[in-house]
Design a protein around this motif. Structure first.
Motif, mmCIF file in Angstrom:
data_model
loop_
_atom_site.group_PDB
_atom_site.id
_atom_site.type_symbol
_atom_site.label_atom_id
_atom_site.label_comp_id
_atom_site.label_asym_id
_atom_site.label_seq_id
_atom_site.Cartn_x
_atom_site.Cartn_y
_atom_site.Cartn_z
ATOM 1 N N GLN A 187 0.817 -1.206 0.000
ATOM 2 C CA GLN A 187 0.000 0.000 0.000
ATOM 3 C C GLN A 187 0.853 1.259 0.000
ATOM 4 O O GLN A 187 0.519 2.246 -0.668
ATOM 5 C CB GLN A 187 -0.944 -0.010 1.200
ATOM 6 N N SER A 242 -9.499 -1.065 5.639
ATOM 7 C CA SER A 242 -8.285 -1.882 5.656
ATOM 8 C C SER A 242 -8.061 -2.524 7.021
ATOM 9 O O SER A 242 -7.664 -3.693 7.115
ATOM 10 C CB SER A 242 -7.088 -1.013 5.268
ATOM 11 N N PHE A 281 -4.805 5.511 0.455
ATOM 12 C CA PHE A 281 -3.933 4.368 0.683
ATOM 13 C C PHE A 281 -2.913 4.616 1.783
ATOM 14 O O PHE A 281 -2.416 3.657 2.375
ATOM 15 C CB PHE A 281 -3.309 3.904 -0.635
#
Length: 402
Positions: free
Chosen positions: A64, A236, A354
């Motif tokens: 990421q 996430s 991200f």
């Protein structure tokens, strides 16, 4: 509708046909899915390369971070370079990095290879602003919603596919398969992407710096980026931690069974596929607030459902629906702002997302060690509460289209 025009000898084809939209969505799904092949394989890779599960979890984080760097360093070039050549090139470089991951003999080399995968797998974020340019204003929300859903479906299916492949022929095979698909899509997109008008050259470092000034130029940009980054961090954190829960003593699932949970998330992503149409109807901001509320309720449900497979499936569907709706609407608001700097706005959006995702993945291991699933869900709830506060106090700014 398709139109053609000629400028300085260059034919420009405009319009997002159903075929072009679908192809962009598939390519975006594969590109973003590359970031998550390792997520359900953490325990398997740890055993194979003789490292701890906590160390193996860093594979997702490093990928990421590489992706965030790729978005920041490469995607702004989409505002000045020929994307018809640039996008297939990036897919080819991604295929090389994927093959490197497949043959890595040590954990450190695998870590470096997956960093390379993250750095080069940016084609989805070059395709999205391109689609925004090609789409008619009245179809922009629907088109971007479809492409963004393709990306999220790629994230979710990557878990299911990698788990299934690892179950039968080992974890390395998934990276070979992904490399083959990347090369195939590079060829297809070289024909699907239309010829575009040339844009004036810009100094590279000035181009990178303008990412920040572009965000500052629009009142809606900064709060949209912040809310989306928080949501992706929660997303996430949840999915990385879910692997620990499902592999633990309560369920003792195999990597293949863990991967199947991606199908539940897929249902939520499909349900949110048309979230962009709310933007077309002027409802982007209120629906974003509703989606954040659903996300908070989903995390509460996740805490209550920690020993029930059926309840967890329901939670996964609701959570992915809420997260996808928030992200689609946020990205559509940004890419509907005026000007020719959509790749830079998209850069700010995706880099923030991200980096948030990397933080969420990095927190998963320590939070799980500290307090298990309860600590994970409470942390997620606190983060969503922060996003709701930002939404509450910036609702007027979020509606600005200047």
């Amino acid at each position: 509708m398709m139109t053609t025009s000629t400028t300085s000898g260059t034919t420009r084809i405009s319009g997002m046909t159903r075929l072009r939209t679908t192809t962009f969505a598939v390519a975006g799904g594969l590109a973003v899915g590359n970031l998550y092949w390792a997520q359900p394989l953490i325990q398997e890779i740890a055993r194979s390369l003789d490292v701890s599960a906590a160390a193996a979890a860093s594979l997702v984080t490093v990928t990421q971070i590489g992706y965030a760097l790729g978005i920041f360093l490469i995607v702004p070039l989409g505002d000045v370079l020929n994307r018809r050549k640039m996008i297939p090139l990036m897919l080819g470089l991604s295929a090389i990095a994927l093959i490197s991951a497949a043959v890595s003999p040590t954990f450190s080399l695998l870590l470096a290879a997956l960093g390379g995968v993250g750095l080069t797998t940016v084609s989805a974020q070059l395709l999205t602003p391109l689609a925004s340019e090609l789409a008619a204003p009245e179809q922009r929300g629907r088109v971007l919603g479809t492409i963004a859903s393709g990306a999220l479906i790629g994230v979710l299916l990557s878990r299911t596919i990698s788990g299934a492949v690892a179950e039968f022929i080992g974890w390395r095979a998934i990276y070979v398969l992904a490399a083959v698909l990347a090369v195939t899509l590079a060829v297809v997109l070289s024909f699907i992407i239309p010829r575009l008008e040339k844009r004036p050259a810009t100094n590279y470092f000035r181009l990178l710096g303008s990412v920040f000034t572009t965000v500052a130029q629009h009142r809606a940009a900064a709060p949209t980026v912040l809310i989306s980054a928080i949501v992706f961090s929660v997303f996430s954190l949840f999915w990385t931690s879910l692997t620990y829960l499902l592999a633990g003593p309560t369920f003792s699932f195999t990597v293949g069974q863990i991967g199947l949970f991606g199908l539940a998330g897929l249902a939520g992503a499909l349900a949110a596929r048309r979230a962009g149409s709310f933007h077309d109807r002027g409802l982007s901001v209120p629906v974003s607030g509703v989606a954040l509320g659903i996300l908070a309720v989903s995390l509460l449900g996740a805490w209550l459902a920690q020993s029930s497979v059926v309840a967890l499936v329901v939670v996964v569907i609701a959570l992915d629906l809420a997260a996808q709706a928030t992200l689609v609407l946020g990205q559509t608001r940004l890419l509907s702002l005026p000007g020719q700097n959509r790749s830079r706005l998209n850069t700010a959006f995706i880099v923030s997302n991200f980096l948030g995702g990397a933080i969420g993945s990095a927190l998963a291991g320590p939070l799980w060690t500290a307090g298990g699933w309860t600590t994970i869900t409470l942390t997620g709830l606190a983060m969503v509460a922060g996003a709701l506060l930002v939404w509450l106090f910036t609702r007027r700014a979020l509606t600005d289209q200047i």
